[in-house]
Motif scaffolding. Structure first.
Motif, PDB file in Angstrom:
ATOM      1  N   TYR A   1       0.840  -1.200   0.000  1.00  0.00           N
ATOM      2  CA  TYR A   1       0.000   0.000   0.000  1.00  0.00           C
ATOM      3  C   TYR A   1       0.875   1.251   0.000  1.00  0.00           C
ATOM      4  O   TYR A   1       1.975   1.252   0.547  1.00  0.00           O
ATOM      5  CB  TYR A   1      -0.907   0.037   1.231  1.00  0.00           C
ATOM      6  CG  TYR A   1      -2.131  -0.838   1.103  1.00  0.00           C
ATOM      7  CD1 TYR A   1      -3.333  -0.316   0.645  1.00  0.00           C
ATOM      8  CD2 TYR A   1      -2.080  -2.184   1.450  1.00  0.00           C
ATOM      9  CE1 TYR A   1      -4.456  -1.110   0.534  1.00  0.00           C
ATOM     10  CE2 TYR A   1      -3.200  -2.998   1.334  1.00  0.00           C
ATOM     11  CZ  TYR A   1      -4.384  -2.448   0.880  1.00  0.00           C
ATOM     12  OH  TYR A   1      -5.498  -3.237   0.761  1.00  0.00           O
TER      13      TYR A   1
ATOM     14  N   LYS B   1      -3.537   3.281  -0.685  1.00  0.00           N
ATOM     15  CA  LYS B   1      -3.990   2.723  -1.954  1.00  0.00           C
ATOM     16  C   LYS B   1      -3.067   1.589  -2.369  1.00  0.00           C
ATOM     17  O   LYS B   1      -1.852   1.676  -2.249  1.00  0.00           O
ATOM     18  CB  LYS B   1      -4.014   3.799  -3.038  1.00  0.00           C
ATOM     19  CG  LYS B   1      -4.563   3.309  -4.360  1.00  0.00           C
ATOM     20  CD  LYS B   1      -4.724   4.438  -5.355  1.00  0.00           C
ATOM     21  CE  LYS B   1      -5.364   3.899  -6.621  1.00  0.00           C
ATOM     22  NZ  LYS B   1      -5.611   4.946  -7.588  1.00  0.00           N
ATOM     23  N   LYS B   2      -3.702   0.521  -2.871  1.00  0.00           N
ATOM     24  CA  LYS B   2      -2.989  -0.609  -3.459  1.00  0.00           C
ATOM     25  C   LYS B   2      -3.813  -1.036  -4.662  1.00  0.00           C
ATOM     26  O   LYS B   2      -4.941  -1.520  -4.502  1.00  0.00           O
ATOM     27  CB  LYS B   2      -2.862  -1.760  -2.461  1.00  0.00           C
ATOM     28  CG  LYS B   2      -2.131  -2.967  -2.997  1.00  0.00           C
ATOM     29  CD  LYS B   2      -2.030  -4.031  -1.918  1.00  0.00           C
ATOM     30  CE  LYS B   2      -1.275  -5.243  -2.402  1.00  0.00           C
ATOM     31  NZ  LYS B   2      -1.182  -6.274  -1.333  1.00  0.00           N
ATOM     32  N   GLU B   3      -3.248  -0.819  -5.849  1.00  0.00           N
ATOM     33  CA  GLU B   3      -3.972  -1.052  -7.094  1.00  0.00           C
ATOM     34  C   GLU B   3      -5.257  -0.228  -7.074  1.00  0.00           C
ATOM     35  O   GLU B   3      -5.197   0.976  -6.939  1.00  0.00           O
ATOM     36  CB  GLU B   3      -4.190  -2.546  -7.316  1.00  0.00           C
ATOM     37  CG  GLU B   3      -2.879  -3.322  -7.456  1.00  0.00           C
ATOM     38  CD  GLU B   3      -3.047  -4.819  -7.465  1.00  0.00           C
ATOM     39  OE1 GLU B   3      -4.180  -5.315  -7.493  1.00  0.00           O
ATOM     40  OE2 GLU B   3      -2.008  -5.501  -7.449  1.00  0.00           O
ATOM     41  N   GLU B   4      -6.422  -0.855  -7.140  1.00  0.00           N
ATOM     42  CA  GLU B   4      -7.682  -0.107  -7.144  1.00  0.00           C
ATOM     43  C   GLU B   4      -8.328  -0.026  -5.764  1.00  0.00           C
ATOM     44  O   GLU B   4      -9.360   0.608  -5.593  1.00  0.00           O
ATOM     45  CB  GLU B   4      -8.671  -0.734  -8.136  1.00  0.00           C
ATOM     46  CG  GLU B   4      -8.202  -0.674  -9.579  1.00  0.00           C
ATOM     47  CD  GLU B   4      -7.899   0.744 -10.050  1.00  0.00           C
ATOM     48  OE1 GLU B   4      -8.715   1.649  -9.801  1.00  0.00           O
ATOM     49  OE2 GLU B   4      -6.830   0.937 -10.660  1.00  0.00           O
TER      50      GLU B   4
END
Length: 101
Positions: free
Chosen positions: A59, A79-82
């Protein structure tokens, strides 16, 4: 006042379960009342950043806020990817709560 009555009732239950529930209710009440101001990510406590890197692998902190009530409480958007999370930490690095954004 209503919160005080609920907390008093839970404390009257006795035992650590009642105390734990009362503590969590108080903490939730505090979190709901806090106002936050946006800060730079490099202004976040090193303890908090370490806790995030240890517990939220992959994240990235994309937004950071600090409590205006001088409690040393942080609100961070991760945030991690979406996927996005909102986490609340004490300046000591102790997690208060996590919400999915």
């Amino acid at each position: 006042m209503k919160e005080l009555l609920i907390i008093s009732f839970l404390m009257a239950l006795g035992g650590s379960a009642g105390e734990s529930i009362a503590h969590n209710a108080q903490q939730l009440n505090i979190n709901q009342k806090n106002n936050y101001r946006k800060i730079k990510i490099d202004e976040v406590s090193a303890n908090v950043l370490k806790a995030i890197s240890d517990n939220y692998i992959g994240y990235t902190v994309i937004e950071a806020y600090i409590s205006e009530e001088e409690t040393g409480e942080y609100k961070l958007v991760l945030k991690k990817e979406e996927k996005q999370l909102v986490v609340y930490y004490k300046s000591s690095g102790e997690l208060i709560k996590q919400d999915v954004k």
